[in-house]
Design a protein around this motif. Sequence first.
Motif, mmCIF file in Angstrom:
data_model
loop_
_atom_site.group_PDB
_atom_site.id
_atom_site.type_symbol
_atom_site.label_atom_id
_atom_site.label_comp_id
_atom_site.label_asym_id
_atom_site.label_seq_id
_atom_site.Cartn_x
_atom_site.Cartn_y
_atom_site.Cartn_z
ATOM 1 N N TRP A 17 -67.102 0.825 30.848
ATOM 2 C CA TRP A 17 -67.279 0.126 32.116
ATOM 3 C C TRP A 17 -67.050 1.078 33.277
ATOM 4 N N TYR A 18 -67.886 0.934 34.303
ATOM 5 C CA TYR A 18 -67.778 1.756 35.511
ATOM 6 C C TYR A 18 -67.835 0.835 36.732
ATOM 7 N N VAL A 19 -66.820 0.875 37.566
ATOM 8 C CA VAL A 19 -66.871 0.146 38.841
ATOM 9 C C VAL A 19 -67.644 1.015 39.828
ATOM 10 N N ILE A 20 -68.864 0.609 40.132
ATOM 11 C CA ILE A 20 -69.719 1.434 40.995
ATOM 12 C C ILE A 20 -69.761 0.909 42.428
ATOM 13 N N GLY A 21 -69.054 -0.165 42.694
ATOM 14 C CA GLY A 21 -69.028 -0.682 44.054
ATOM 15 C C GLY A 21 -68.098 -1.881 44.162
ATOM 16 N N GLU A 22 -67.685 -2.188 45.372
ATOM 17 C CA GLU A 22 -66.821 -3.340 45.615
ATOM 18 C C GLU A 22 -67.015 -3.829 47.032
ATOM 19 N N ASN A 23 -66.329 -4.911 47.344
ATOM 20 C CA ASN A 23 -66.486 -5.548 48.655
ATOM 21 C C ASN A 23 -65.939 -4.683 49.785
ATOM 22 N N LYS A 24 -66.464 -4.922 50.969
ATOM 23 C CA LYS A 24 -65.904 -4.338 52.184
ATOM 24 C C LYS A 24 -64.678 -5.166 52.605
ATOM 25 N N PRO A 25 -63.807 -4.626 53.471
ATOM 26 C CA PRO A 25 -62.586 -5.358 53.853
ATOM 27 C C PRO A 25 -62.843 -6.749 54.418
ATOM 28 N N ASN A 26 -63.984 -6.948 55.081
ATOM 29 C CA ASN A 26 -64.256 -8.242 55.712
ATOM 30 C C ASN A 26 -65.090 -9.162 54.825
ATOM 31 N N GLU A 27 -65.258 -8.827 53.547
ATOM 32 C CA GLU A 27 -66.073 -9.616 52.630
ATOM 33 C C GLU A 27 -65.200 -10.233 51.535
ATOM 34 N N PRO A 28 -65.669 -11.323 50.909
ATOM 35 C CA PRO A 28 -64.959 -11.879 49.756
ATOM 36 C C PRO A 28 -64.875 -10.831 48.651
ATOM 37 N N GLU A 29 -63.801 -10.887 47.877
ATOM 38 C CA GLU A 29 -63.569 -9.874 46.850
ATOM 39 C C GLU A 29 -64.643 -9.918 45.756
ATOM 40 N N PHE A 30 -65.114 -8.748 45.346
ATOM 41 C CA PHE A 30 -65.977 -8.626 44.176
ATOM 42 C C PHE A 30 -65.916 -7.196 43.663
ATOM 43 N N LYS A 31 -66.271 -7.021 42.416
ATOM 44 C CA LYS A 31 -66.403 -5.709 41.787
ATOM 45 C C LYS A 31 -67.770 -5.655 41.118
ATOM 46 N N PHE A 32 -68.496 -4.590 41.381
ATOM 47 C CA PHE A 32 -69.814 -4.390 40.767
ATOM 48 C C PHE A 32 -69.605 -3.477 39.564
ATOM 49 N N ILE A 33 -69.872 -3.998 38.372
ATOM 50 C CA ILE A 33 -69.617 -3.281 37.117
ATOM 51 C C ILE A 33 -70.929 -2.858 36.468
ATOM 52 N N TYR A 34 -71.034 -1.590 36.151
ATOM 53 C CA TYR A 34 -72.126 -1.077 35.311
ATOM 54 C C TYR A 34 -71.529 -0.726 33.951
ATOM 55 N N TYR A 35 -72.236 -1.050 32.871
ATOM 56 C CA TYR A 35 -71.684 -0.781 31.545
ATOM 57 C C TYR A 35 -72.742 -0.194 30.623
ATOM 58 N N THR A 36 -72.281 0.587 29.673
ATOM 59 C CA THR A 36 -73.102 1.057 28.565
ATOM 60 C C THR A 36 -72.394 0.636 27.286
ATOM 61 N N GLY A 37 -73.160 0.298 26.273
ATOM 62 C CA GLY A 37 -72.540 -0.176 25.046
ATOM 63 C C GLY A 37 -73.346 0.167 23.822
ATOM 64 N N LYS A 38 -72.727 -0.068 22.681
ATOM 65 C CA LYS A 38 -73.409 0.169 21.415
ATOM 66 C C LYS A 38 -72.836 -0.748 20.352
ATOM 67 N N THR A 39 -73.664 -1.041 19.351
ATOM 68 C CA THR A 39 -73.244 -1.679 18.114
ATOM 69 C C THR A 39 -73.788 -0.818 16.983
ATOM 70 N N LEU A 40 -73.584 -1.261 15.761
ATOM 71 C CA LEU A 40 -74.148 -0.520 14.630
ATOM 72 C C LEU A 40 -75.663 -0.668 14.570
ATOM 73 N N GLN A 41 -76.222 -1.571 15.388
ATOM 74 C CA GLN A 41 -77.670 -1.792 15.382
ATOM 75 C C GLN A 41 -78.388 -1.018 16.482
ATOM 76 N N ASN A 42 -77.806 -0.972 17.694
ATOM 77 C CA ASN A 42 -78.523 -0.334 18.800
ATOM 78 C C ASN A 42 -77.564 -0.008 19.936
ATOM 79 N N THR A 43 -78.129 0.522 21.017
ATOM 80 C CA THR A 43 -77.384 0.783 22.249
ATOM 81 C C THR A 43 -77.974 -0.078 23.365
ATOM 82 N N TYR A 44 -77.223 -0.261 24.430
ATOM 83 C CA TYR A 44 -77.684 -1.120 25.516
ATOM 84 C C TYR A 44 -76.924 -0.769 26.783
ATOM 85 N N ASN A 45 -77.379 -1.280 27.912
ATOM 86 C CA ASN A 45 -76.654 -1.123 29.172
ATOM 87 C C ASN A 45 -77.003 -2.281 30.089
ATOM 88 N N GLY A 46 -76.246 -2.405 31.146
ATOM 89 C CA GLY A 46 -76.484 -3.500 32.072
ATOM 90 C C GLY A 46 -75.461 -3.483 33.187
#
Length: 233
Positions: free
Chosen positions: A69-98
């Motif tokens: 997991w990578y936090v690639i962005g978040e809210n500004k001080p005057n905005e409601p809280e949020f975290k923008f998460i980018y992820y890469t993953g794998k299983t025994l079948q394949n790899t994926y990201n989102g």
Amino acid sequence: ATQPATVDVDFSMISKKSGREAQSNEFRMHEKLLFDQEFVSSSAGGKMKSRRTAHTEGRMFGLTFWENWYVIGENKPNEPEFKFIYYTGKTLQNTYNGAFVYARQPELPREAMNSVYKLAREAGMDPEKFCRIRNACFLSDRDASLEPAAQMSTAASPAGGGSGGSGASELARLNTWTEFPLQIRAKALWFDILDYVEDPMSAASWMYDQQQKMRWDASVMQVDRASPAVRSD
């Protein structure tokens, strides 16, 4: 050493099999989430800031998965809280990201949409292809009643009449398959045949069509078009 956090995620998925009404199926996913140290040792012996924010290991649908997991962005001080998460993953079948957005509210606050949209574009993603997560369990009864997923029928019991009632209690008493009424066994066999001959692509296509795309206001979409071009995939 930092101990991993144990995370349980309850979610539902709607499905529609041949010869049956659409139904909502409940699942629980287990995963262990471990946050990385902010600084790691470099090959030269110094310290460098870790690019990865956290990593996870979990199990879903019978498969073990590993994700970064990578936090690639978040809210500004005057905005409601949020975290923008980018992820890469794998299983025994394949790899994926989102990617996904963590927020404090079931629905992404309107005040945060402009920043989320811009962060997605700057990361090379197309925010207009993002899907809305239906957090119906956190919404009011009035809002939840509007959710298509909530309108789907729940998985039927062997009797086809849901749980509860004298019929369900009677079936629960039976120990072996041969003790079930012939009508129930014949129906189950027919569904097994339908499952065997069904084209899995049709069921997958139906599920894909149930996705709801994010609805962005026109004003939100007026971001700097000089941002990096989005990927076509």
